[in-house]
Structures are given as C-alpha cells and as structure tokens.
Design a protein around this motif. Structure first.
Motif, PDB file in Angstrom:
ATOM      1  N   PRO A  47       0.780  -1.052  -0.042  1.00 25.39           N
ATOM      2  CA  PRO A  47       0.012   0.124   0.000  1.00 25.39           C
ATOM      3  C   PRO A  47       0.816   1.280   0.116  1.00 25.39           C
ATOM      4  O   PRO A  47       1.977   1.273   0.358  1.00 25.39           O
ATOM      5  CB  PRO A  47      -0.824  -0.213   1.250  1.00 25.39           C
ATOM      6  CG  PRO A  47      -0.865  -1.620   1.675  1.00 25.39           C
ATOM      7  CD  PRO A  47       0.400  -2.031   1.379  1.00 25.39           C
ATOM      8  N   TRP A  48       0.206   2.524  -0.464  1.00 27.94           N
ATOM      9  CA  TRP A  48       1.180   3.720  -0.622  1.00 27.94           C
ATOM     10  C   TRP A  48       1.662   4.104   0.429  1.00 27.94           C
ATOM     11  O   TRP A  48       2.620   4.606   0.641  1.00 27.94           O
ATOM     12  CB  TRP A  48       0.355   4.534  -1.435  1.00 27.94           C
ATOM     13  CG  TRP A  48      -0.684   5.289  -0.549  1.00 27.94           C
ATOM     14  CD1 TRP A  48      -2.213   4.969  -0.468  1.00 27.94           C
ATOM     15  CD2 TRP A  48      -0.723   6.292   0.228  1.00 27.94           C
ATOM     16  NE1 TRP A  48      -2.934   5.643   0.126  1.00 27.94           N
ATOM     17  CE2 TRP A  48      -2.159   6.734   0.949  1.00 27.94           C
ATOM     18  CE3 TRP A  48       0.441   7.249   0.857  1.00 27.94           C
ATOM     19  CZ2 TRP A  48      -2.299   7.639   1.792  1.00 27.94           C
ATOM     20  CZ3 TRP A  48       0.088   8.158   1.634  1.00 27.94           C
ATOM     21  CH2 TRP A  48      -1.372   8.321   2.130  1.00 27.94           C
ATOM     22  N   GLN A  49       1.114   3.924   1.934  1.00 25.36           N
ATOM     23  CA  GLN A  49       1.376   4.354   3.287  1.00 25.36           C
ATOM     24  C   GLN A  49       2.728   3.497   3.342  1.00 25.36           C
ATOM     25  O   GLN A  49       3.905   4.118   3.918  1.00 25.36           O
ATOM     26  CB  GLN A  49       0.454   3.915   4.136  1.00 25.36           C
ATOM     27  CG  GLN A  49      -0.705   4.693   4.120  1.00 25.36           C
ATOM     28  CD  GLN A  49      -1.548   4.034   3.199  1.00 25.36           C
ATOM     29  OE1 GLN A  49      -1.673   2.976   2.552  1.00 25.36           O
ATOM     30  NE2 GLN A  49      -3.114   4.445   3.305  1.00 25.36           N
ATOM     31  N   ILE A  50       2.812   2.230   3.299  1.00 17.38           N
ATOM     32  CA  ILE A  50       4.133   1.404   3.470  1.00 17.38           C
ATOM     33  C   ILE A  50       5.219   2.004   2.447  1.00 17.38           C
ATOM     34  O   ILE A  50       6.539   2.227   2.808  1.00 17.38           O
ATOM     35  CB  ILE A  50       3.882  -0.086   3.427  1.00 17.38           C
ATOM     36  CG1 ILE A  50       2.873  -0.311   4.579  1.00 17.38           C
ATOM     37  CG2 ILE A  50       5.156  -0.677   3.256  1.00 17.38           C
ATOM     38  CD1 ILE A  50       2.561  -1.795   4.315  1.00 17.38           C
ATOM     39  N   GLN A  51       4.927   2.488   1.104  1.00 17.81           N
ATOM     40  CA  GLN A  51       5.938   2.796   0.423  1.00 17.81           C
ATOM     41  C   GLN A  51       6.353   4.123   0.638  1.00 17.81           C
ATOM     42  O   GLN A  51       7.534   4.253   0.540  1.00 17.81           O
ATOM     43  CB  GLN A  51       5.195   2.572  -1.129  1.00 17.81           C
ATOM     44  CG  GLN A  51       4.974   1.262  -1.635  1.00 17.81           C
ATOM     45  CD  GLN A  51       4.410   1.522  -3.140  1.00 17.81           C
ATOM     46  OE1 GLN A  51       3.899   2.561  -3.618  1.00 17.81           O
ATOM     47  NE2 GLN A  51       4.246   0.268  -3.796  1.00 17.81           N
ATOM     48  N   PHE A  52       5.521   4.994   1.111  1.00 16.29           N
ATOM     49  CA  PHE A  52       5.916   6.123   1.707  1.00 16.29           C
ATOM     50  C   PHE A  52       6.973   6.129   2.772  1.00 16.29           C
ATOM     51  O   PHE A  52       8.032   6.841   2.995  1.00 16.29           O
ATOM     52  CB  PHE A  52       4.526   7.133   1.882  1.00 16.29           C
ATOM     53  CG  PHE A  52       4.779   8.410   2.168  1.00 16.29           C
ATOM     54  CD1 PHE A  52       5.420   9.220   1.340  1.00 16.29           C
ATOM     55  CD2 PHE A  52       5.012   8.837   3.611  1.00 16.29           C
ATOM     56  CE1 PHE A  52       5.913  10.657   1.725  1.00 16.29           C
ATOM     57  CE2 PHE A  52       5.335  10.190   4.131  1.00 16.29           C
ATOM     58  CZ  PHE A  52       5.590  11.155   2.903  1.00 16.29           C
ATOM     59  N   LEU A  53       6.624   5.094   3.653  1.00 14.39           N
ATOM     60  CA  LEU A  53       7.394   5.071   4.909  1.00 14.39           C
ATOM     61  C   LEU A  53       8.916   4.418   4.565  1.00 14.39           C
ATOM     62  O   LEU A  53       9.970   4.983   4.873  1.00 14.39           O
ATOM     63  CB  LEU A  53       6.813   4.227   5.717  1.00 14.39           C
ATOM     64  CG  LEU A  53       5.667   4.721   6.693  1.00 14.39           C
ATOM     65  CD1 LEU A  53       5.140   3.562   7.460  1.00 14.39           C
ATOM     66  CD2 LEU A  53       5.960   5.857   7.635  1.00 14.39           C
TER      67      LEU A  53
END
Length: 74
Positions: A47-53
């Motif tokens: 998910p984009w949240q994990i990719q952002f982190l």
C-alpha cells in the motif's frame, strides 16, 4: 491488493524461518530465493502508506552520505 501483500509477506516470513532452521544447502538456497522474490514483490504491491514510509526511511538513512572532500582524496 492488500491481501496479496499480506500473503507474500507471510510466505516470505515462512521462508526466512525455514532458512534459519535448515542445515541442508539446497533448501537454504531455495528459501533465500523465495524470500528475495517475496521481498521484491512486496515492495511493488505494498500500500502507498508503506511505500511512503520506506521512501522516508531511505531518505533519512542516506542524509549523512556525501561526496568526499578534495583534501581526503590525496
């Protein structure tokens, strides 16, 4: 997409446990190969949240990396 991410994450963790608990050479190599494939696939479908982190972690960890000064080159 999140279900696929969790499925490959669990598969990668199982391969890592199998790698740590096996003493034979071929199963260890196969476990590492499965772990590497799952890791690459997890980065793609995360998910984009994990990719952002992950992006923030890479940017913060490489903050202190710089070019060597001319005095140190000799």
């Amino acid at each position: 997409m999140f279900g696929l991410f969790l499925m490959t994450l669990v598969t990668g963790l199982a391969a890592a446990c199998f790698y740590l608990n096996t003493s034979e050479e071929v199963p260890r190599i196969m476990a590492i190969a499965i772990l590497a494939i799952c890791f690459c696939f997890d980065i793609i479908v995360a998910p984009w949240q994990i990719q952002f982190l992950l992006l923030i972690a890479v940017l913060v960890s490489t903050r202190n990396v710089s070019m060597p000064s001319k005095e140190n080159l000799g």
